[in-house]
Motif scaffolding. Structure first.
Motif, PDB file in Angstrom:
ATOM      1  N   MET A   1      38.167  -6.759  12.355  1.00  0.00           N
ATOM      2  CA  MET A   1      39.391  -6.088  12.828  1.00  0.00           C
ATOM      3  C   MET A   1      39.748  -6.573  14.236  1.00  0.00           C
ATOM      4  SD  MET A   1      40.017  -2.176  11.785  1.00  0.00           S
ATOM      5  CE  MET A   1      38.382  -1.563  11.977  1.00  0.00           C
ATOM      6  N   ASN A   2      41.044  -6.701  14.477  1.00  0.00           N
ATOM      7  CA  ASN A   2      41.432  -7.162  15.811  1.00  0.00           C
ATOM      8  C   ASN A   2      41.611  -5.988  16.780  1.00  0.00           C
ATOM      9  OD1 ASN A   2      43.862  -5.990  15.210  1.00  0.00           O
ATOM     10  ND2 ASN A   2      44.843  -7.906  14.603  1.00  0.00           N
ATOM     11  N   GLY A   3      41.866  -6.348  18.051  1.00  0.00           N
ATOM     12  CA  GLY A   3      41.974  -5.326  19.092  1.00  0.00           C
ATOM     13  C   GLY A   3      43.081  -4.336  18.839  1.00  0.00           C
ATOM     14  N   GLU A   4      44.174  -4.844  18.283  1.00  0.00           N
ATOM     15  CA  GLU A   4      45.320  -3.959  18.051  1.00  0.00           C
ATOM     16  C   GLU A   4      44.985  -2.869  17.019  1.00  0.00           C
ATOM     17  OE1 GLU A   4      49.623  -5.214  16.900  1.00  0.00           O
ATOM     18  OE2 GLU A   4      48.897  -6.533  18.500  1.00  0.00           O
ATOM     19  N   ALA A   5      44.237  -3.269  15.967  1.00  0.00           N
ATOM     20  CA  ALA A   5      43.855  -2.296  14.932  1.00  0.00           C
ATOM     21  C   ALA A   5      42.963  -1.208  15.523  1.00  0.00           C
ATOM     22  CB  ALA A   5      43.145  -3.013  13.789  1.00  0.00           C
ATOM     23  N   TRP A   6      42.016  -1.628  16.371  1.00  0.00           N
ATOM     24  CA  TRP A   6      41.131  -0.632  17.009  1.00  0.00           C
ATOM     25  C   TRP A   6      41.936   0.331  17.867  1.00  0.00           C
ATOM     26  CZ3 TRP A   6      36.729   0.506  15.173  1.00  0.00           C
ATOM     27  CH2 TRP A   6      35.911  -0.471  14.598  1.00  0.00           C
ATOM     28  N   GLN A   7      42.926  -0.239  18.579  1.00  0.00           N
ATOM     29  CA  GLN A   7      43.747   0.594  19.449  1.00  0.00           C
ATOM     30  C   GLN A   7      44.510   1.637  18.626  1.00  0.00           C
ATOM     31  OE1 GLN A   7      46.000  -1.888  22.035  1.00  0.00           O
ATOM     32  NE2 GLN A   7      46.160  -0.336  23.611  1.00  0.00           N
ATOM     33  N   GLN A   8      44.989   1.206  17.453  1.00  0.00           N
ATOM     34  CA  GLN A   8      45.726   2.129  16.586  1.00  0.00           C
ATOM     35  C   GLN A   8      44.801   3.249  16.092  1.00  0.00           C
ATOM     36  OE1 GLN A   8      49.014   1.729  16.447  1.00  0.00           O
ATOM     37  NE2 GLN A   8      48.986   3.759  15.499  1.00  0.00           N
ATOM     38  N   ILE A   9      43.558   2.877  15.763  1.00  0.00           N
ATOM     39  CA  ILE A   9      42.587   3.893  15.322  1.00  0.00           C
ATOM     40  C   ILE A   9      42.337   4.901  16.445  1.00  0.00           C
ATOM     41  CG2 ILE A   9      40.140   4.230  14.739  1.00  0.00           C
ATOM     42  CD1 ILE A   9      40.329   1.638  13.129  1.00  0.00           C
ATOM     43  N   ALA A  10      42.230   4.383  17.690  1.00  0.00           N
ATOM     44  CA  ALA A  10      41.993   5.285  18.831  1.00  0.00           C
ATOM     45  C   ALA A  10      43.159   6.252  18.987  1.00  0.00           C
ATOM     46  CB  ALA A  10      41.792   4.464  20.107  1.00  0.00           C
ATOM     47  N   VAL A  11      44.376   5.772  18.784  1.00  0.00           N
ATOM     48  CA  VAL A  11      45.550   6.646  18.906  1.00  0.00           C
ATOM     49  C   VAL A  11      45.486   7.758  17.860  1.00  0.00           C
ATOM     50  CG1 VAL A  11      48.055   6.747  18.615  1.00  0.00           C
ATOM     51  CG2 VAL A  11      47.043   4.898  19.951  1.00  0.00           C
ATOM     52  N   TYR A  12      45.150   7.389  16.619  1.00  0.00           N
ATOM     53  CA  TYR A  12      45.065   8.406  15.549  1.00  0.00           C
ATOM     54  C   TYR A  12      43.951   9.409  15.820  1.00  0.00           C
ATOM     55  CZ  TYR A  12      48.513   6.081  12.628  1.00  0.00           C
ATOM     56  OH  TYR A  12      49.673   5.565  12.143  1.00  0.00           O
ATOM     57  N   LEU A  13      42.809   8.907  16.322  1.00  0.00           N
ATOM     58  CA  LEU A  13      41.686   9.816  16.596  1.00  0.00           C
ATOM     59  C   LEU A  13      42.052  10.820  17.685  1.00  0.00           C
ATOM     60  CD1 LEU A  13      38.518   7.526  16.446  1.00  0.00           C
ATOM     61  CD2 LEU A  13      39.169   9.348  14.875  1.00  0.00           C
ATOM     62  N   LEU A  14      42.755  10.336  18.733  1.00  0.00           N
ATOM     63  CA  LEU A  14      43.155  11.258  19.807  1.00  0.00           C
ATOM     64  C   LEU A  14      44.147  12.294  19.294  1.00  0.00           C
ATOM     65  CD1 LEU A  14      43.582   9.449  23.245  1.00  0.00           C
ATOM     66  CD2 LEU A  14      42.129  11.378  22.668  1.00  0.00           C
ATOM     67  N   MET A  15      45.003  11.863  18.353  1.00  0.00           N
ATOM     68  CA  MET A  15      45.976  12.785  17.775  1.00  0.00           C
ATOM     69  C   MET A  15      45.242  13.869  16.974  1.00  0.00           C
ATOM     70  SD  MET A  15      49.360  11.442  15.933  1.00  0.00           S
ATOM     71  CE  MET A  15      49.052  11.582  14.204  1.00  0.00           C
ATOM     72  N   LEU A  16      44.277  13.425  16.181  1.00  0.00           N
ATOM     73  CA  LEU A  16      43.452  14.358  15.398  1.00  0.00           C
ATOM     74  C   LEU A  16      42.733  15.324  16.338  1.00  0.00           C
ATOM     75  CD1 LEU A  16      42.903  14.265  12.290  1.00  0.00           C
ATOM     76  CD2 LEU A  16      40.705  13.215  12.839  1.00  0.00           C
ATOM     77  N   HIS A  17      42.186  14.774  17.437  1.00  0.00           N
ATOM     78  CA  HIS A  17      41.471  15.582  18.410  1.00  0.00           C
ATOM     79  C   HIS A  17      42.403  16.618  19.046  1.00  0.00           C
ATOM     80  CE1 HIS A  17      38.596  16.681  21.439  1.00  0.00           C
ATOM     81  NE2 HIS A  17      39.467  16.419  22.393  1.00  0.00           N
ATOM     82  N   GLY A  18      43.614  16.178  19.391  1.00  0.00           N
ATOM     83  CA  GLY A  18      44.573  17.099  19.996  1.00  0.00           C
ATOM     84  C   GLY A  18      44.884  18.257  19.051  1.00  0.00           C
TER      85      GLY A  18
END
Ligand code: HEM
Ligand code: HEM
Length: 105
Positions: A1-18
């Motif tokens: 996976m590239n950096g952009e995909a990881w970044q997208q996963i981080a965004v979704y995880l933070l949304m879930l966390h929120g």
């Protein structure tokens, strides 16, 4: 996976966390009259109960900091304190429940 995909996963995880954090705040509020005040008046589990209240307060204050304090100096601190106390939460909650049930018994 590239950096952009990881970044997208981080965004979704933070949304879930929120979202999970918002539900948690709702449940914490409900816990004050039905659990915290009742146990406090009976004088049960006061030390670990106070630890639980302080821990959750720290998480809420640092979450506010993560959201609204953009300063380069303060944000990393908020991040580390929030993360450290967040990781501690499950163990301390388990201890709180164990000691609370033992006192009630
Ligand atoms: C945000 C803070 C708190 C959280 C999330 C929390 C959560 C819990 C949970 C999930 C249990 C297990 C309930 C069960 O036995 O089925 C428990 C038990 C207990 N907690 Fe807390 N608690 C908090 C604050 C407090 C405070 C401030 C006190 C004391 C003044 C307290 C006293 C007790 C006692 C005595 C028990 C044993 C079961 C009972 O009597 O209800 N807790 N707590
Ligand atoms: C009452 C409980 C909690 C609340 C209200 C809360 C709230 C928040 C908020 C609002 C953010 C900022 C989100 C963003 O920047 O988009 C955040 C970030 C974060 N939270 Fe929580 N959280 C709580 C508990 C936890 C727990 C238990 C953990 C477990 C380790 C945790 C780990 C994190 C991490 C790693 C971040 C990202 C930090 C950063 O951006 O540098 N939180 N939280």
């Amino acid at each position: 996976m590239n950096g952009e995909a990881w970044q997208q996963i981080a965004v979704y995880l933070l949304m879930l966390h929120g979202g999970a954090a918002m539900v948690t705040l709702l449940l914490l509020g409900a816990l004050v009259p039905v659990h915290v005040l009742r146990a406090w008046r009976r004088g049960h589990n006061l030390v670990m109960g106070s630890v639980m209240v302080a821990l959750n307060a720290i998480l809420i204050v640092t979450a506010f900091g993560l959201y609204y304090l953009g300063s380069e100096a303060v944000r990393p601190w908020m991040s580390w304190v929030h993360l450290a106390f967040g990781v501690l939460l499950p163990a301390l909650l388990a201890l709180h429940i164990f000691l609370g049930r033992r006192q009630r018994a």
